[in-house]
Write a protein that holds these residues in place. Sequence first.
Motif, mmCIF file in Angstrom:
data_model
loop_
_atom_site.group_PDB
_atom_site.id
_atom_site.type_symbol
_atom_site.label_atom_id
_atom_site.label_comp_id
_atom_site.label_asym_id
_atom_site.label_seq_id
_atom_site.Cartn_x
_atom_site.Cartn_y
_atom_site.Cartn_z
ATOM 1 N N ARG A 1 0.834 -1.203 0.000
ATOM 2 C CA ARG A 1 0.000 0.000 0.000
ATOM 3 C C ARG A 1 0.869 1.253 0.000
ATOM 4 N NH1 ARG A 1 -5.365 0.321 0.876
ATOM 5 N NH2 ARG A 1 -6.223 2.407 1.261
ATOM 6 N N ARG B 1 2.072 1.825 -3.525
ATOM 7 C CA ARG B 1 0.989 2.336 -4.372
ATOM 8 C C ARG B 1 0.701 3.803 -4.072
ATOM 9 N NH1 ARG B 1 -5.273 1.566 -3.212
ATOM 10 N NH2 ARG B 1 -4.538 3.032 -1.625
ATOM 11 N N ASP B 2 0.595 4.134 -2.778
ATOM 12 C CA ASP B 2 0.259 5.503 -2.407
ATOM 13 C C ASP B 2 1.361 6.476 -2.780
ATOM 14 O OD1 ASP B 2 -2.031 4.392 -1.444
ATOM 15 O OD2 ASP B 2 -1.809 5.087 0.616
ATOM 16 N N TYR C 1 -5.434 12.966 -5.726
ATOM 17 C CA TYR C 1 -4.748 11.802 -5.157
ATOM 18 C C TYR C 1 -5.747 10.849 -4.502
ATOM 19 C CZ TYR C 1 -2.618 9.258 -1.265
ATOM 20 O OH TYR C 1 -2.284 8.284 -0.357
ATOM 21 N N TYR C 2 -6.634 11.388 -3.667
ATOM 22 C CA TYR C 2 -7.541 10.500 -2.952
ATOM 23 C C TYR C 2 -8.602 9.916 -3.882
ATOM 24 C CZ TYR C 2 -9.391 8.287 1.144
ATOM 25 O OH TYR C 2 -9.765 7.323 2.055
ATOM 26 N N VAL D 1 -6.918 6.935 -5.132
ATOM 27 C CA VAL D 1 -6.935 5.900 -4.095
ATOM 28 C C VAL D 1 -8.284 5.182 -4.100
ATOM 29 C CG1 VAL D 1 -6.958 5.498 -1.595
ATOM 30 C CG2 VAL D 1 -5.211 6.979 -2.600
ATOM 31 N N SER E 1 -8.732 2.848 -7.016
ATOM 32 C CA SER E 1 -7.986 1.612 -6.808
ATOM 33 C C SER E 1 -8.702 0.699 -5.818
ATOM 34 C CB SER E 1 -6.580 1.940 -6.305
ATOM 35 O OG SER E 1 -5.867 0.765 -5.972
ATOM 36 N N ASP E 2 -9.138 1.266 -4.710
ATOM 37 C CA ASP E 2 -9.794 0.462 -3.668
ATOM 38 C C ASP E 2 -11.158 -0.046 -4.117
ATOM 39 O OD1 ASP E 2 -7.626 0.900 -2.065
ATOM 40 O OD2 ASP E 2 -8.598 2.364 -0.755
ATOM 41 N N GLU F 1 -3.395 9.407 3.822
ATOM 42 C CA GLU F 1 -4.737 8.818 3.779
ATOM 43 C C GLU F 1 -5.484 9.026 5.092
ATOM 44 O OE1 GLU F 1 -5.763 5.048 2.189
ATOM 45 O OE2 GLU F 1 -3.902 4.876 1.045
#
Length: 257
Positions: free
Chosen positions: A32, A35-36, A49-50, A53, A56-57, A215
């Motif tokens: 993780r 990836r981040d 960015y989020y 995220v 992806s999630d 995050e």
Amino acid sequence: MSTPLLKNRASLTHKLGYAVRNPARIAPYVKRTARDTWLRLKHPDHVAYYRAVMASDTGRNPEAAVGSRSHERWLALGEMQFDYLVEHGLEPGHRMLDIGCGNLRAGWRFIAHLDAGNYYGIDISPDILIAAKRTLTTYELQPKLPHLTITQDLTLEFLPSGHFDVVHAHSVFSHSPIHVIDECLAHVGRILAPGGFFDFTFDRTEGSEHQVLREDFYYRTETLLRLAGKHGLEARFMEDWETRPHGQSKIRVNNPA
């Protein structure tokens, strides 16, 4: 003062101790982190960015993307949010804005409870809003005509003044840097109806404020209370939420005007 509220999860000492206690989680954490790091380099802006995220999630598991380890936990967390607001007076005739509505973990219950057209959910992630529409279909709530809208920021400029009786943001500020929270508090008072309120949860610390992987953000209660006051809002820590089996704390904001 409880020890968990003093932890700095960004510190090397905490990370090493956590790794020793949870060796099976080392590989997922490293993955993780990689990836981040790549997503932060690709998307310097926090919202972009989020959003990446969440894409992806959500691609792996929409329920896990909103922080639920299982479907049972997804249901329980949604029910907890719903029950709390109903106990605090949420009525079918109220108009509600759900900031960061996700895949309607709590939203489907709010939609079922409210009169048709009275639920407005916004999120920064198009992927999670597609999942939200699937939830809406699963629970056959199409006749309730909820609004599900993507947003780029929290200026709320596309929403009418004095319109919402309840504004709700669960597990949003726990993933937000302080400038995003400040932006929301600077504008939420405009859209609140007379007597309306804004509830938000946050990751609370009584030690140093910090973040993990950009995050998860940990704030002191007084920091957020002062921030609300800066924008002419009344804010108070919701002690009765602390009795619920949830790791985040809650603040309620009212517009005295």
